[in-house]
Design a protein around this motif. Structure first.
Motif, short mmCIF file in Angstrom:
data_model
loop_
_atom_site.label_atom_id
_atom_site.label_comp_id
_atom_site.label_asym_id
_atom_site.label_seq_id
_atom_site.Cartn_x
_atom_site.Cartn_y
_atom_site.Cartn_z
N LEU A 157 18.11 -16.94 -53.04
CA LEU A 157 17.45 -16.49 -54.37
C LEU A 157 18.33 -16.22 -55.69
CD1 LEU A 157 14.09 -14.75 -53.39
CD2 LEU A 157 14.30 -17.20 -54.09
N PRO A 158 18.09 -16.43 -56.90
CA PRO A 158 18.82 -15.82 -57.99
C PRO A 158 18.76 -14.21 -57.80
CG PRO A 158 17.33 -17.69 -58.72
CD PRO A 158 16.81 -17.34 -57.34
N ALA A 159 19.86 -13.75 -58.46
CA ALA A 159 19.87 -12.19 -58.44
C ALA A 159 18.59 -11.37 -59.06
CB ALA A 159 21.12 -11.57 -59.03
N ASP A 160 18.17 -12.32 -60.26
CA ASP A 160 17.13 -11.74 -61.06
C ASP A 160 15.73 -12.35 -60.86
OD1 ASP A 160 17.53 -14.27 -61.86
OD2 ASP A 160 17.78 -14.01 -63.96
N TRP A 161 15.59 -12.69 -59.60
CA TRP A 161 14.11 -13.23 -59.08
C TRP A 161 12.95 -12.11 -59.44
CZ3 TRP A 161 12.79 -17.61 -57.67
CH2 TRP A 161 11.55 -17.83 -57.06
N PRO A 162 12.22 -12.81 -60.16
CA PRO A 162 10.92 -11.99 -60.63
C PRO A 162 9.66 -11.79 -59.74
CG PRO A 162 10.77 -14.25 -61.60
CD PRO A 162 12.22 -14.15 -60.51
N GLY A 163 9.95 -12.29 -58.36
CA GLY A 163 8.83 -12.17 -57.41
C GLY A 163 8.16 -10.71 -57.36
N PRO A 164 9.10 -9.84 -56.98
CA PRO A 164 8.94 -8.47 -56.70
C PRO A 164 8.11 -7.66 -57.80
CG PRO A 164 10.99 -8.82 -55.68
CD PRO A 164 10.60 -9.97 -56.56
N ALA A 165 8.66 -7.97 -59.18
CA ALA A 165 7.63 -7.61 -60.53
C ALA A 165 6.54 -8.05 -60.54
CB ALA A 165 8.76 -7.84 -61.71
N LEU A 166 6.49 -9.50 -60.26
CA LEU A 166 4.99 -9.93 -60.35
C LEU A 166 4.04 -9.44 -59.39
CD1 LEU A 166 3.77 -12.00 -62.47
CD2 LEU A 166 4.23 -13.88 -60.51
N ARG A 167 4.53 -9.19 -58.29
CA ARG A 167 3.62 -8.52 -57.27
C ARG A 167 3.27 -7.19 -57.70
NH1 ARG A 167 6.49 -12.14 -54.32
NH2 ARG A 167 5.37 -13.27 -52.79
N THR A 168 4.30 -6.29 -58.44
CA THR A 168 3.90 -4.98 -58.53
C THR A 168 3.05 -4.86 -59.67
OG1 THR A 168 6.02 -4.36 -57.93
CG2 THR A 168 4.87 -3.15 -59.77
N ALA A 169 3.03 -5.75 -60.85
CA ALA A 169 2.08 -6.03 -61.81
C ALA A 169 0.59 -6.37 -61.29
CB ALA A 169 2.47 -7.15 -62.65
N TYR A 170 0.57 -7.17 -60.50
CA TYR A 170 -0.54 -7.81 -59.84
C TYR A 170 -1.28 -6.51 -59.20
CZ TYR A 170 -4.53 -9.52 -56.87
OH TYR A 170 -5.79 -9.69 -56.43
N THR A 171 -0.37 -5.76 -58.32
CA THR A 171 -1.11 -4.43 -57.42
C THR A 171 -1.64 -3.55 -58.33
OG1 THR A 171 0.32 -5.24 -55.56
CG2 THR A 171 -0.61 -2.88 -55.60
N GLY A 172 -0.84 -3.20 -59.30
CA GLY A 172 -1.00 -2.32 -60.23
C GLY A 172 -2.44 -2.15 -61.16
N TYR A 173 -2.51 -3.64 -61.39
CA TYR A 173 -3.96 -4.06 -62.13
C TYR A 173 -4.99 -4.18 -61.25
CZ TYR A 173 -7.45 -6.56 -64.53
OH TYR A 173 -8.61 -7.00 -65.23
N ARG A 174 -4.64 -4.61 -59.99
CA ARG A 174 -5.81 -4.67 -59.05
C ARG A 174 -6.36 -3.34 -58.41
NH1 ARG A 174 -10.16 -7.46 -58.06
NH2 ARG A 174 -8.87 -9.36 -58.08
N GLN A 175 -5.70 -2.09 -58.69
CA GLN A 175 -5.80 -0.73 -58.43
C GLN A 175 -6.87 -0.30 -59.51
OE1 GLN A 175 -5.76 0.96 -55.52
NE2 GLN A 175 -6.59 2.64 -56.47
N GLU A 176 -6.30 -0.62 -60.63
CA GLU A 176 -7.20 -0.17 -61.94
C GLU A 176 -8.35 -0.80 -61.97
OE1 GLU A 176 -4.96 -0.89 -65.47
OE2 GLU A 176 -3.01 -0.33 -64.85
N LEU A 177 -8.30 -2.16 -61.57
CA LEU A 177 -9.77 -2.96 -61.91
C LEU A 177 -10.65 -2.27 -60.64
CD1 LEU A 177 -11.65 -5.18 -62.95
CD2 LEU A 177 -10.55 -6.76 -61.19
N THR A 178 -10.16 -1.92 -59.40
CA THR A 178 -11.03 -1.63 -58.34
C THR A 178 -11.63 -0.06 -58.64
OG1 THR A 178 -9.85 -2.44 -56.74
CG2 THR A 178 -11.14 -0.79 -56.04
N GLU A 179 -10.67 0.87 -59.52
CA GLU A 179 -11.05 2.13 -60.06
C GLU A 179 -12.00 2.06 -60.91
OE1 GLU A 179 -7.54 4.01 -61.02
OE2 GLU A 179 -6.90 4.33 -58.86
#
Length: 249
Positions: free
Chosen positions: A219-241
């Motif tokens: 993968l390229p060094a600046d691969w955005p996959g982890p950041a995208l997963r973090t964004a989704y996980t954070g929003y999903r937690q907010e939505l659940t709460e």
């Protein structure tokens, strides 16, 4: 790879009552909610009670949902989709030693519908087709292999002779995937209304389902996959709460 993507280029599908209900249940564990909780949960998206009930009736008739004692849950077919979604958000990987999985389709005489279904299932396993009937991926991903595929697909371990980064670039559009991921992250940062955030996070999930989950070496060094997963996980937690707060659960 360093160019700033245009957030407007992302395909954000409009919200419908069906898409909101499915997204809520796909992100809920276990994936079932009483109708009274669904009514409260969809309020921020401007969906009224009559619209929701009509959508629920259609979804039950279509086999998307099951209903028992006023509680709606995902059908078996959509439970499998939830498992794929969970795996897309939190993929299980192992240290990559350079080996590749190879799956070769050995069955013959299958009709177009059966061939299309097999292609969809192999793609869902995050394999990519090198040529007709030959599917590959780096052997870094941990996921169950469906037993019923053993009769139609032969599996091998391989080590390609060509440079593996070149092979990966031929099999997966990593540059395009990364550009779209960055555009989605820009949308996430700008969305402030519940409906807008919900729409973009649904698009994030769809995009994560197409992530090949390649080893870092490919993968390229600046691969955005982890950041995208973090964004989704954070929003999903907010939505659940927020949903639990509205329903008093």
């Amino acid at each position: 790879m360093n160019a700033s993507p245009d957030p407007a280029a992302v395909d954000l599908r409009p919200l419908s009552a069906r898409s909101v209900v499915l997204s809520l249940l796909l992100g809920t564990h276990p994936p079932e909610l009483p109708v009274k909780d669904l009514l409260r949960a969809v309020e921020p998206f401007g969906i009224g009670g009559s619209t929701l009930r009509a959508a629920l009736s259609r979804m039950v008739a279509a086999g998307d949902l099951r209903r028992a004692d006023g509680v709606y849950g995902l059908s078996d077919r959509l439970l499998e989709r939830q498992r794929r979604q969970d795996a897309a958000v939190h993929p299980r990987t192992r240290r990559w030693d350079g080996a590749w999985e190879m799956a070769v389709v050995t069955a013959t005489g299958r009709g177009p519908a059966e061939r299309a279904d097999l292609r969809a299932r192999l793609t869902a396993l995050r394999l990519a087709e090198l040529r007709e009937g030959v599917w590959l991926r780096p052997a870094n991903l941990l996921r169950p292999w469906p037993d019923d595929l053993d009769g139609v697909v032969a599996r091998f371990t391989a080590r390609p002779a060509e440079p593996v980064r070149d092979l990966a670039a031929r099999l997966w559009p990593v540059v395009a995937w990364a550009d779209t991921a960055r555009a989605l992250l820009a949308h996430v940062a700008r969305a402030d209304r519940p409906a807008d955030r919900f729409t973009v996070l649904a698009a994030v999930v769809r995009h994560l389902l197409a992530d090949p989950v390649l080893p870092a070496a490919l993968l390229p060094a600046d691969w955005p996959g982890p950041a995208l997963r973090t964004a989704y996980t954070g929003y999903r937690q907010e939505l659940t709460e927020e949903m639990l707060g509205r329903t008093g659960r």
